[in-house]
Design a protein around this motif. Structure first.
Motif, PDB file in Angstrom:
ATOM      1  N   GLY A 144     -23.079 -22.096  -6.905  1.00 40.69           N
ATOM      2  CA  GLY A 144     -22.744 -23.399  -7.481  1.00 40.69           C
ATOM      3  C   GLY A 144     -23.083 -23.547  -8.956  1.00 40.69           C
ATOM      4  N   SER A 146     -21.052 -23.445 -11.393  1.00 37.24           N
ATOM      5  CA  SER A 146     -20.039 -24.291 -12.050  1.00 37.24           C
ATOM      6  C   SER A 146     -20.356 -25.765 -11.838  1.00 37.24           C
ATOM      7  CB  SER A 146     -18.643 -23.969 -11.516  1.00 37.24           C
ATOM      8  OG  SER A 146     -18.581 -24.188 -10.117  1.00 37.24           O
ATOM      9  N   GLU A 193     -15.561 -29.729 -12.150  1.00 37.52           N
ATOM     10  CA  GLU A 193     -15.313 -28.762 -11.075  1.00 37.52           C
ATOM     11  C   GLU A 193     -13.817 -28.542 -10.870  1.00 37.52           C
ATOM     12  OE1 GLU A 193     -17.632 -26.613 -10.167  1.00 37.52           O
ATOM     13  OE2 GLU A 193     -17.785 -27.134  -8.056  1.00 37.52           O
ATOM     14  N   HIS A 197     -12.580 -24.964 -10.731  1.00 36.65           N
ATOM     15  CA  HIS A 197     -12.200 -24.492  -9.381  1.00 36.65           C
ATOM     16  C   HIS A 197     -10.745 -24.697  -9.020  1.00 36.65           C
ATOM     17  CE1 HIS A 197     -16.230 -24.509  -6.953  1.00 36.65           C
ATOM     18  NE2 HIS A 197     -16.299 -23.767  -8.037  1.00 36.65           N
ATOM     19  N   ASP A 204     -20.248 -29.038  -3.927  1.00 38.79           N
ATOM     20  CA  ASP A 204     -21.214 -28.429  -4.856  1.00 38.79           C
ATOM     21  C   ASP A 204     -21.742 -29.447  -5.869  1.00 38.79           C
ATOM     22  OD1 ASP A 204     -20.494 -26.175  -3.512  1.00 38.79           O
ATOM     23  OD2 ASP A 204     -19.902 -25.006  -5.270  1.00 38.79           O
ATOM     24  N   THR A 243     -14.216 -18.430  -7.882  1.00 39.18           N
ATOM     25  CA  THR A 243     -14.001 -19.394  -6.798  1.00 39.18           C
ATOM     26  C   THR A 243     -12.556 -19.878  -6.803  1.00 39.18           C
ATOM     27  OG1 THR A 243     -16.292 -20.070  -6.936  1.00 39.18           O
ATOM     28  CG2 THR A 243     -14.781 -21.623  -5.908  1.00 39.18           C
TER      29      THR A 243
HETATM   30 MG   LIG Z   1     -18.368 -22.955  -8.390  1.00 37.92          MG
END
Ligand SMILES: [Mg+2]
Ligand SMILES: Nc1ncnc2c1ncn2[C@@H]1O[C@H](COP(=O)(O)OP(=O)(O)O)[C@@H](O)[C@H]1O
Ligand SMILES: C[C@@](O)(CCOP(=O)(O)O)CC(=O)O
Length: 380
Positions: A144, A146, A193, A197, A204, A243
Protein backbone atom coordinates in the motif's frame (compact mmCIF):
# COMPACT_ATOMS: atom_id res chain seq x y z
CA UNK A 1 -0.70 32.37 -0.82
CA UNK A 2 1.47 31.51 2.21
CA UNK A 3 1.17 27.98 3.55
CA UNK A 4 2.21 26.61 6.91
CA UNK A 5 4.98 24.03 6.99
CA UNK A 6 3.83 20.60 8.11
CA UNK A 7 4.96 17.01 8.51
CA UNK A 8 2.41 14.22 8.04
CA UNK A 9 2.69 10.46 7.88
CA UNK A 10 0.51 7.47 7.01
CA UNK A 11 0.96 3.72 7.45
CA UNK A 12 1.18 0.97 4.88
CA UNK A 13 -1.14 -2.02 5.04
CA UNK A 14 -1.35 -5.75 4.66
CA UNK A 15 -4.47 -7.34 3.24
CA UNK A 16 -5.27 -10.52 5.19
CA UNK A 17 -7.94 -11.62 2.71
CA UNK A 18 -9.93 -10.13 -0.15
CA UNK A 19 -7.37 -8.47 -2.45
CA UNK A 20 -8.71 -8.13 -6.01
CA UNK A 21 -12.13 -9.51 -4.96
CA UNK A 22 -12.63 -6.21 -3.09
CA UNK A 23 -12.39 -4.31 -6.38
CA UNK A 24 -15.44 -6.32 -7.50
CA UNK A 25 -17.59 -5.59 -4.44
CA UNK A 26 -16.43 -8.39 -2.10
CA UNK A 27 -15.27 -8.13 1.52
CA UNK A 28 -11.60 -7.47 2.36
CA UNK A 29 -9.89 -7.53 5.75
CA UNK A 30 -6.90 -5.23 5.96
CA UNK A 31 -4.62 -4.00 8.71
CA UNK A 32 -2.15 -1.15 9.02
CA UNK A 33 1.56 -1.88 9.38
CA UNK A 34 4.15 -0.20 11.55
CA UNK A 35 5.91 0.98 8.38
CA UNK A 36 5.04 4.51 7.34
CA UNK A 37 5.39 7.10 4.60
CA UNK A 38 6.32 10.64 5.67
CA UNK A 39 5.69 13.92 3.88
CA UNK A 40 7.22 17.28 4.69
CA UNK A 41 5.64 20.37 3.18
CA UNK A 42 7.71 23.57 3.27
CA UNK A 43 6.63 26.99 2.04
CA UNK A 44 8.88 28.74 -0.51
CA UNK A 45 8.97 32.34 -1.59
CA UNK A 46 10.50 32.02 -5.08
CA UNK A 47 7.36 31.12 -7.07
CA UNK A 48 8.38 27.49 -7.58
CA UNK A 49 6.60 24.22 -6.78
CA UNK A 50 9.03 21.37 -6.13
CA UNK A 51 8.68 17.69 -5.37
CA UNK A 52 11.42 15.46 -3.92
CA UNK A 53 10.67 11.74 -4.07
CA UNK A 54 13.96 10.01 -3.16
CA UNK A 55 12.41 6.48 -3.07
CA UNK A 56 11.71 6.67 -6.80
CA UNK A 57 14.58 9.01 -7.76
CA UNK A 58 12.26 11.81 -8.77
CA UNK A 59 13.11 15.46 -8.19
CA UNK A 60 11.14 18.06 -10.16
CA UNK A 61 10.50 21.80 -9.93
CA UNK A 62 7.96 23.87 -11.86
CA UNK A 63 7.33 27.60 -12.05
CA UNK A 64 3.95 28.54 -10.58
CA UNK A 65 3.25 30.39 -13.83
CA UNK A 66 3.51 27.08 -15.80
CA UNK A 67 1.10 25.33 -13.44
CA UNK A 68 -1.36 28.25 -13.52
CA UNK A 69 -1.84 27.68 -17.27
CA UNK A 70 -3.25 24.23 -16.48
CA UNK A 71 -6.03 25.58 -14.31
CA UNK A 72 -7.92 27.93 -16.63
CA UNK A 73 -10.97 25.64 -16.80
CA UNK A 74 -11.08 24.56 -13.15
CA UNK A 75 -14.15 25.52 -11.16
CA UNK A 76 -14.46 25.69 -7.39
CA UNK A 77 -16.68 22.60 -7.18
CA UNK A 78 -14.55 20.66 -4.72
CA UNK A 79 -17.53 18.60 -3.57
CA UNK A 80 -17.65 16.98 -7.03
CA UNK A 81 -14.74 14.72 -6.37
CA UNK A 82 -16.34 11.30 -6.53
CA UNK A 83 -15.08 10.94 -10.10
CA UNK A 84 -11.68 11.95 -11.46
CA UNK A 85 -11.75 15.16 -13.48
CA UNK A 86 -10.95 13.60 -16.88
CA UNK A 87 -10.10 16.96 -18.48
CA UNK A 88 -7.55 17.74 -15.76
CA UNK A 89 -6.00 14.27 -16.07
CA UNK A 90 -5.74 14.72 -19.86
CA UNK A 91 -4.08 18.12 -19.51
CA UNK A 92 -1.69 16.79 -16.87
CA UNK A 93 -0.71 13.82 -19.02
CA UNK A 94 0.06 16.21 -21.88
CA UNK A 95 1.96 18.49 -19.48
CA UNK A 96 4.24 15.67 -18.27
CA UNK A 97 4.53 14.25 -21.79
CA UNK A 98 2.75 10.89 -21.34
CA UNK A 99 -0.35 10.94 -23.50
CA UNK A 100 -1.03 7.22 -23.85
CA UNK A 101 -0.06 3.92 -22.27
CA UNK A 102 0.65 3.11 -18.66
CA UNK A 103 2.55 5.56 -16.53
CA UNK A 104 5.83 4.58 -14.90
CA UNK A 105 6.47 5.07 -11.14
CA UNK A 106 7.71 8.58 -11.50
CA UNK A 107 4.98 9.76 -13.88
CA UNK A 108 2.23 8.21 -11.67
CA UNK A 109 3.58 9.88 -8.55
CA UNK A 110 3.94 13.26 -10.30
CA UNK A 111 0.45 13.02 -11.80
CA UNK A 112 -1.10 12.19 -8.41
CA UNK A 113 0.78 15.11 -6.83
CA UNK A 114 -0.23 17.61 -9.53
CA UNK A 115 -3.83 16.39 -9.61
CA UNK A 116 -4.40 16.90 -5.87
CA UNK A 117 -2.35 20.12 -5.76
CA UNK A 118 -4.23 21.72 -8.68
CA UNK A 119 -7.65 20.44 -7.58
CA UNK A 120 -7.21 21.95 -4.13
CA UNK A 121 -5.33 25.16 -4.96
CA UNK A 122 -5.93 25.68 -8.69
CA UNK A 123 -9.07 27.81 -8.46
CA UNK A 124 -7.49 30.24 -5.99
CA UNK A 125 -4.13 31.59 -4.95
CA UNK A 126 -1.57 28.85 -5.65
CA UNK A 127 1.22 28.50 -3.06
CA UNK A 128 4.91 28.11 -3.78
CA UNK A 129 6.14 25.08 -1.85
CA UNK A 130 8.38 22.04 -1.67
CA UNK A 131 6.97 18.62 -0.90
CA UNK A 132 9.40 15.85 0.13
CA UNK A 133 8.15 12.30 0.60
CA UNK A 134 10.11 9.35 1.96
CA UNK A 135 8.94 5.94 3.06
CA UNK A 136 9.83 2.90 5.13
CA UNK A 137 7.62 0.90 2.76
CA UNK A 138 8.96 -0.86 -0.32
CA UNK A 139 7.44 0.83 -3.37
CA UNK A 140 5.23 -1.26 -5.64
CA UNK A 141 5.37 -4.39 -3.46
CA UNK A 142 1.80 -4.87 -2.21
CA UNK A 143 2.05 -3.00 1.09
CA UNK A 144 0.00 0.00 0.00
CA UNK A 145 2.81 2.49 -0.64
CA UNK A 146 0.66 4.23 -3.26
CA UNK A 147 -2.15 4.73 -0.77
CA UNK A 148 0.18 5.94 2.01
CA UNK A 149 1.67 8.42 -0.51
CA UNK A 150 -1.81 9.61 -1.56
CA UNK A 151 -3.01 9.92 2.04
CA UNK A 152 0.05 12.04 2.90
CA UNK A 153 -0.50 14.32 -0.12
CA UNK A 154 -4.20 14.75 0.70
CA UNK A 155 -3.58 15.42 4.40
CA UNK A 156 -0.76 17.91 3.80
CA UNK A 157 -2.60 19.89 1.11
CA UNK A 158 -5.87 19.95 3.06
CA UNK A 159 -3.97 21.31 6.08
CA UNK A 160 -2.22 23.84 3.86
CA UNK A 161 -5.52 25.07 2.35
CA UNK A 162 -7.06 25.31 5.83
CA UNK A 163 -9.76 22.77 4.86
CA UNK A 164 -8.73 20.77 7.90
CA UNK A 165 -6.98 22.06 11.00
CA UNK A 166 -3.38 21.40 11.86
CA UNK A 167 -4.29 19.84 15.20
CA UNK A 168 -0.79 19.95 16.62
CA UNK A 169 -0.26 21.74 19.88
CA UNK A 170 3.30 22.80 20.59
CA UNK A 171 3.79 20.15 23.26
CA UNK A 172 2.32 17.29 21.22
CA UNK A 173 4.49 14.92 19.20
CA UNK A 174 1.66 13.75 16.96
CA UNK A 175 -1.97 14.69 16.45
CA UNK A 176 -5.15 13.15 15.10
CA UNK A 177 -8.05 14.59 13.09
CA UNK A 178 -11.75 14.25 13.75
CA UNK A 179 -13.89 11.79 11.76
CA UNK A 180 -15.07 14.42 9.27
CA UNK A 181 -11.50 15.55 8.53
CA UNK A 182 -10.39 11.94 8.10
CA UNK A 183 -13.23 11.34 5.63
CA UNK A 184 -12.09 14.36 3.61
CA UNK A 185 -8.47 13.15 3.63
CA UNK A 186 -9.63 9.68 2.60
CA UNK A 187 -11.71 10.96 -0.32
CA UNK A 188 -8.83 13.02 -1.74
CA UNK A 189 -6.40 10.14 -1.18
CA UNK A 190 -8.83 7.97 -3.16
CA UNK A 191 -8.38 10.36 -6.10
CA UNK A 192 -4.60 9.86 -5.88
CA UNK A 193 -5.13 6.08 -5.80
CA UNK A 194 -7.33 6.32 -8.90
CA UNK A 195 -4.47 7.98 -10.76
CA UNK A 196 -1.94 5.36 -9.62
CA UNK A 197 -4.19 2.22 -9.67
CA UNK A 198 -6.74 2.99 -12.38
CA UNK A 199 -9.64 1.30 -10.59
CA UNK A 200 -8.91 1.04 -6.85
CA UNK A 201 -11.37 -0.36 -4.33
CA UNK A 202 -10.44 2.27 -1.74
CA UNK A 203 -9.40 -0.25 0.92
CA UNK A 204 -5.74 0.83 0.96
CA UNK A 205 -6.41 4.55 1.39
CA UNK A 206 -8.98 3.73 4.11
CA UNK A 207 -6.35 1.81 6.11
CA UNK A 208 -3.78 4.54 5.43
CA UNK A 209 -6.22 7.12 6.79
CA UNK A 210 -7.77 5.32 9.78
CA UNK A 211 -5.16 2.69 10.61
CA UNK A 212 -5.93 -0.41 12.69
CA UNK A 213 -7.75 -3.41 11.26
CA UNK A 214 -10.82 -2.93 9.12
CA UNK A 215 -13.44 -4.70 7.08
CA UNK A 216 -14.05 -3.04 3.74
CA UNK A 217 -17.02 -3.73 1.50
CA UNK A 218 -18.09 -1.59 -1.46
CA UNK A 219 -16.70 1.62 0.02
CA UNK A 220 -18.08 0.89 3.49
CA UNK A 221 -15.41 0.90 6.17
CA UNK A 222 -15.99 -0.96 9.43
CA UNK A 223 -13.17 -0.74 11.99
CA UNK A 224 -12.56 -4.04 13.77
CA UNK A 225 -11.62 -2.94 17.23
CA UNK A 226 -11.67 -6.39 18.86
CA UNK A 227 -9.07 -8.50 17.08
CA UNK A 228 -6.37 -10.69 18.60
CA UNK A 229 -2.72 -9.82 18.18
CA UNK A 230 -1.40 -11.87 15.28
CA UNK A 231 2.26 -12.55 14.61
CA UNK A 232 3.01 -12.20 10.93
CA UNK A 233 6.10 -12.72 8.85
CA UNK A 234 6.25 -10.29 5.95
CA UNK A 235 8.30 -11.31 2.93
CA UNK A 236 9.17 -9.14 -0.04
CA UNK A 237 10.10 -11.29 -3.02
CA UNK A 238 11.44 -8.08 -4.63
CA UNK A 239 9.79 -9.05 -7.92
CA UNK A 240 8.49 -5.72 -9.25
CA UNK A 241 4.89 -5.38 -10.38
CA UNK A 242 2.27 -2.75 -10.94
CA UNK A 243 -1.08 -2.87 -9.14
CA UNK A 244 -2.70 -1.06 -12.06
CA UNK A 245 -1.63 -3.73 -14.56
CA UNK A 246 -2.70 -6.62 -12.31
CA UNK A 247 -6.09 -5.12 -11.46
CA UNK A 248 -6.77 -4.59 -15.18
CA UNK A 249 -5.67 -8.17 -15.95
CA UNK A 250 -8.10 -9.59 -13.36
CA UNK A 251 -10.94 -7.51 -14.81
CA UNK A 252 -10.24 -8.90 -18.29
CA UNK A 253 -10.30 -12.44 -16.97
CA UNK A 254 -13.62 -11.91 -15.18
CA UNK A 255 -15.11 -10.41 -18.35
CA UNK A 256 -13.83 -13.30 -20.43
CA UNK A 257 -14.86 -16.13 -18.09
CA UNK A 258 -17.55 -14.75 -15.75
CA UNK A 259 -19.21 -18.05 -14.87
CA UNK A 260 -15.84 -19.43 -13.75
CA UNK A 261 -14.36 -16.35 -12.07
CA UNK A 262 -17.38 -15.00 -10.17
CA UNK A 263 -17.73 -18.12 -7.97
CA UNK A 264 -14.02 -17.76 -7.12
CA UNK A 265 -14.60 -14.16 -6.02
CA UNK A 266 -17.61 -15.33 -3.98
CA UNK A 267 -15.44 -17.91 -2.29
CA UNK A 268 -12.82 -15.23 -1.46
CA UNK A 269 -15.66 -13.20 0.05
CA UNK A 270 -16.65 -16.18 2.22
CA UNK A 271 -13.01 -16.59 3.28
CA UNK A 272 -12.87 -12.96 4.47
CA UNK A 273 -16.15 -13.36 6.37
CA UNK A 274 -15.04 -16.64 7.97
CA UNK A 275 -11.70 -15.12 8.93
CA UNK A 276 -13.44 -12.16 10.54
CA UNK A 277 -15.71 -14.54 12.50
CA UNK A 278 -12.74 -16.59 13.76
CA UNK A 279 -10.81 -13.45 14.75
CA UNK A 280 -13.82 -12.20 16.70
CA UNK A 281 -14.21 -15.56 18.44
CA UNK A 282 -10.54 -15.44 19.40
CA UNK A 283 -11.18 -12.27 21.40
CA UNK A 284 -14.20 -13.71 23.28
CA UNK A 285 -13.02 -17.21 24.12
CA UNK A 286 -9.70 -18.87 24.96
CA UNK A 287 -7.56 -19.10 21.82
CA UNK A 288 -7.07 -22.72 20.76
CA UNK A 289 -5.13 -24.56 18.11
CA UNK A 290 -8.43 -25.00 16.25
CA UNK A 291 -8.66 -21.25 15.64
CA UNK A 292 -5.20 -21.27 14.11
CA UNK A 293 -5.98 -24.41 12.08
CA UNK A 294 -8.87 -22.58 10.42
CA UNK A 295 -6.85 -19.39 9.85
CA UNK A 296 -4.12 -21.46 8.19
CA UNK A 297 -6.59 -23.31 6.00
CA UNK A 298 -8.15 -20.03 4.87
CA UNK A 299 -4.70 -18.73 3.91
CA UNK A 300 -3.99 -21.85 1.82
CA UNK A 301 -7.36 -21.78 0.04
CA UNK A 302 -7.11 -18.07 -0.71
CA UNK A 303 -3.61 -18.45 -2.11
CA UNK A 304 -4.94 -21.09 -4.52
CA UNK A 305 -7.79 -18.76 -5.51
CA UNK A 306 -5.36 -15.91 -6.16
CA UNK A 307 -3.41 -18.23 -8.46
CA UNK A 308 -6.66 -19.07 -10.27
CA UNK A 309 -7.43 -15.35 -10.61
CA UNK A 310 -4.05 -15.01 -12.33
CA UNK A 311 -2.07 -12.93 -9.84
CA UNK A 312 0.34 -15.58 -8.60
CA UNK A 313 4.05 -15.69 -9.41
CA UNK A 314 6.79 -18.35 -9.15
CA UNK A 315 8.48 -16.24 -6.45
CA UNK A 316 5.28 -16.46 -4.38
CA UNK A 317 5.05 -20.23 -4.98
CA UNK A 318 8.58 -20.47 -3.59
CA UNK A 319 7.56 -18.45 -0.52
CA UNK A 320 4.66 -20.86 0.11
CA UNK A 321 6.87 -23.94 -0.35
CA UNK A 322 9.71 -22.66 1.85
CA UNK A 323 7.36 -21.77 4.71
CA UNK A 324 5.30 -24.97 4.29
CA UNK A 325 8.51 -26.96 4.81
CA UNK A 326 8.54 -25.47 8.33
CA UNK A 327 4.81 -26.05 8.90
CA UNK A 328 3.88 -22.41 8.18
CA UNK A 329 1.18 -21.07 5.86
CA UNK A 330 1.58 -18.14 3.45
CA UNK A 331 -0.32 -16.17 0.86
CA UNK A 332 0.44 -13.15 -1.28
CA UNK A 333 -0.77 -9.80 0.00
CA UNK A 334 -1.80 -6.82 -2.13
CA UNK A 335 -1.93 -7.10 -5.89
CA UNK A 336 0.41 -10.12 -6.21
CA UNK A 337 2.39 -10.89 -9.37
CA UNK A 338 5.50 -10.75 -7.14
CA UNK A 339 5.76 -8.22 -4.34
CA UNK A 340 4.98 -9.31 -0.78
CA UNK A 341 3.46 -12.26 1.00
CA UNK A 342 2.35 -12.85 4.59
CA UNK A 343 3.04 -15.91 6.72
CA UNK A 344 0.99 -16.58 9.84
CA UNK A 345 2.99 -17.42 12.94
CA UNK A 346 1.31 -19.22 15.83
CA UNK A 347 1.84 -17.96 19.40
CA UNK A 348 3.87 -21.09 20.08
CA UNK A 349 6.01 -20.85 16.91
CA UNK A 350 9.49 -20.82 18.45
CA UNK A 351 12.30 -18.48 17.52
CA UNK A 352 14.36 -21.32 15.99
CA UNK A 353 11.58 -21.93 13.47
CA UNK A 354 11.11 -18.22 12.80
CA UNK A 355 14.84 -17.53 12.43
CA UNK A 356 15.33 -20.64 10.26
CA UNK A 357 12.43 -19.67 7.98
CA UNK A 358 13.73 -16.13 7.64
CA UNK A 359 17.17 -17.44 6.74
CA UNK A 360 15.70 -19.78 4.09
CA UNK A 361 13.72 -16.90 2.59
CA UNK A 362 16.73 -14.55 2.63
CA UNK A 363 18.70 -17.29 0.87
CA UNK A 364 16.09 -17.02 -1.92
CA UNK A 365 17.03 -13.33 -2.20
CA UNK A 366 13.91 -12.10 -0.38
CA UNK A 367 13.61 -9.52 2.37
CA UNK A 368 11.86 -10.90 5.41
CA UNK A 369 10.85 -9.54 8.78
CA UNK A 370 8.51 -10.33 11.67
CA UNK A 371 6.01 -7.61 12.36
CA UNK A 372 3.23 -6.53 14.66
CA UNK A 373 -0.08 -5.66 13.05
CA UNK A 374 -2.41 -2.74 13.83
CA UNK A 375 -1.21 0.73 14.71
CA UNK A 376 -2.23 4.36 14.48
CA UNK A 377 -3.72 5.88 11.31
CA UNK A 378 -2.24 8.98 9.74
CA UNK A 379 -0.98 11.66 12.09
CA UNK A 380 0.29 15.18 11.65
MG1 LIG B 1 -1.02 0.49 -4.35
N1 LIG C 1 7.48 7.00 -1.32
C1 LIG C 1 6.97 7.23 -2.53
N2 LIG C 1 7.40 8.27 -3.25
C2 LIG C 1 6.88 8.50 -4.47
N3 LIG C 1 5.94 7.75 -5.08
C3 LIG C 1 5.47 6.70 -4.41
C4 LIG C 1 5.96 6.39 -3.11
N4 LIG C 1 5.32 5.28 -2.70
C5 LIG C 1 4.49 4.92 -3.71
N5 LIG C 1 4.57 5.76 -4.74
C6 LIG C 1 3.80 5.68 -6.01
O1 LIG C 1 3.01 4.49 -5.95
C7 LIG C 1 3.41 3.55 -6.97
C8 LIG C 1 3.33 2.12 -6.45
O2 LIG C 1 1.98 1.80 -6.30
P1 LIG C 1 1.41 0.33 -6.47
O3 LIG C 1 1.78 -0.23 -7.81
O4 LIG C 1 -0.01 0.44 -6.14
O5 LIG C 1 2.19 -0.51 -5.39
P2 LIG C 1 1.98 -0.55 -3.79
O6 LIG C 1 0.87 0.37 -3.45
O7 LIG C 1 1.64 -1.99 -3.54
O8 LIG C 1 3.30 -0.21 -3.20
C9 LIG C 1 4.83 3.96 -7.31
O9 LIG C 1 5.17 3.52 -8.62
C10 LIG C 1 4.76 5.49 -7.20
O10 LIG C 1 4.15 6.04 -8.34
C1 LIG D 1 -5.37 -5.60 -5.58
C2 LIG D 1 -5.97 -4.59 -4.61
O1 LIG D 1 -7.07 -5.24 -3.93
C3 LIG D 1 -4.97 -4.16 -3.53
C4 LIG D 1 -3.73 -3.55 -4.12
O2 LIG D 1 -2.80 -3.22 -3.11
P1 LIG D 1 -1.30 -2.80 -3.46
O3 LIG D 1 -1.34 -1.60 -4.34
O4 LIG D 1 -0.67 -3.98 -4.17
O5 LIG D 1 -0.65 -2.50 -2.13
C5 LIG D 1 -6.51 -3.40 -5.40
C6 LIG D 1 -7.46 -2.49 -4.64
O6 LIG D 1 -8.12 -2.95 -3.68
O7 LIG D 1 -7.60 -1.36 -5.05
Amino acid sequence: MEVRDCLVSAPGKAILHGEHAVVHGKVALAVSLNLRTYLQLKARSDGKVCINLPNIDTFVCWELSELKQLTSFLSDKKEEMQRLDAELVKRLREFIGVTNGNLDSSASAILAFLYIYLSLFGSGDMPSLTVSVWSELPTGAGLGSSAAYSVCLAAAFLCATGNIPTPLKEWEQTGRWCQEDLELINSWAFQGEKIIHGNPSGVDNAVGTWGGMLRFLAGKIIPLSRVPLLRILLTNTKVPRSTKVLVARVKDKINKLPSIMIPVLDSVDAISCTCEKVLTEMTCEPITGDHYNILEELIDINQHHLNVIGVGHPSLDTLCQVTAARGLHSKLTGAGGGGCGITLLRPETDSTTVQGTMKDLRDCGYDCWETSIGGPGDSV
